[in-house]
Every structure is written in structure tokens, then in C-alpha cells.
Design an enzyme around this catalytic site. Structure first.
Site: not given
Ligand code: GDP
Length: 154
Positions: A26, A66, A129, A132, A143
């Protein structure tokens, strides 16, 4: 299609779905210089990289990726975060890929993540965080297809 070919085709689909997962490094982890460290953790844990690209999500991409979280109070913040800089997207291959990769990355909130997990090492908050990881074989396939065409997967 002959019966034998159909069986092989179905078997390939099953193998694809159970042996692969999808990940993103990320924007926070990219900004903080952790691409190399995270890829090292991933390959050292036995995952083979079968597709990878350095890219940036548009607002529309992030909203679609998302979409399952669109009613959550943090949705706007999540889209803002995921679009603010480049990411590394990859498809990873290993036996039991989805479950093993979720174990490798650790809990969503780094404060709850086990020692040695990627989120414990590199994440800064529940929102930012670091990585993913797909939560099911079905989502891994969806995805992966969101980011890669067939000819980009090896
Ligand atoms: P994951 O499967 O562990 O990534 O967690 P979820 O599917 O529950 O959430 C998706 C992503 O939304 C997380 O990885 C975080 O980046 C973000 N997120 C989850 N909960 C929160 C929250 O409470 N606040 C914020 N800002 N982001 C969150």
C-alpha cells in the site's frame, strides 16, 4: 471440447483458485521505503511472484476495489489513502496461498498483529496497514483479474 480436456480445464481452474492470492503493497509502505523488505518477507515465506506491477489506483479504481466497504465510516479515508501514491500489485502462488498469506501479513490492526508479521513490522495504523491480502479464493481471483490481464500472469 472433449471430456478429457474439460476435466483438465476444470482442474486448472481449481488449482488456480486454491494456490494463488492477490496482494498490494500500500502507499504508506511504498512511501516509507519498504517495498524491498516486504517482497523479501513474501519470497522468503515461499510465495512465488507470478504477476507484479508498480502502479497507482485512481479514485474510481479504489472505490470499485473496496466497494464491499462503501457503507463503512472509514470508506472515504480508505479511498483517499489508497490513491495518494503508487502501490505494488502482485499475484502470489503457493499451496494454501490465501490462508498462509493472511497469516504472514497479520491482523488488520498492527497493534493486534503477531510478532514477525508484515503488518507488525511495517504498518503504522489500522488504516495505513502496509499490505493487502485477499480473504478468500474467490476474491483472490476477482482482485487478480482487476489488476492483471492473462498475458501479464506467468
Ligand atoms: P483486511 O482484510 O485485513 O485488509 O481488513 P478489512 O477488509 O476489514 O478492511 C480493508 C482495509 O480497510 C484495511 O486493510 C484498512 O486499510 C482499512 N480499514 C479497516 N478498518 C479501518 C478503520 O477502522 N479505519 C480506517 N481508516 N481504515 C480501516
Amino acid at each position: 471440447m472433449s471430456c478429457g480436456i474439460k476435466r483438465i480445464f476444470a482442474q486448472n481452474l481449481i488449482e488456480m483458485s486454491t494456490n494463488r492470492t492477490f496482494t498490494m503493497i500500500k502507499p504508506d509502505a511504498v512511501e516509507n521505503g519498504h517495498i524491498g523488505g516486504i517482497l523479501d518477507k513474501i519470497t522468503s515465506a515461499g510465495f512465488k511472484i507470478v504477476a507484479m506491477k508498480y502502479t497507482q489506483l485512481s479514485k474510481r479504481d479504489a472505490q470499485e476495489f473496496y466497494a464491499i466497504h462503501k457503507e463503512r465510516p472509514f470508506f472515504g479515508e480508505l479511498v483517499e489513502f489508497m490513491t495518494r501514491g503508487p502501490i505494488v500489485a502482485a499475484i502470489l502462488e503457493k499451496d494454501n496461498a490465501v490462508e498462509d498469506f493472511r497469516a504472514l501479513i497479520g491482523a488488520t490492526n498492527p497493534a493486534d498483529a503477531a510478532e514477525g508479521t508484515i503488518r507488525k513490522m511495517y504498518a503504522t495504523s489500522i488504516g495505513e496497514n502496509a499490505v493487502h491480502g485477499s480473504d478468500s479464493d474467490e476474491n483472490a481471483a476477482i482482485e487478480g483479474a482487476f489488476h492483471f490481464s492473462g498475458r501479464e500472469i506467468f
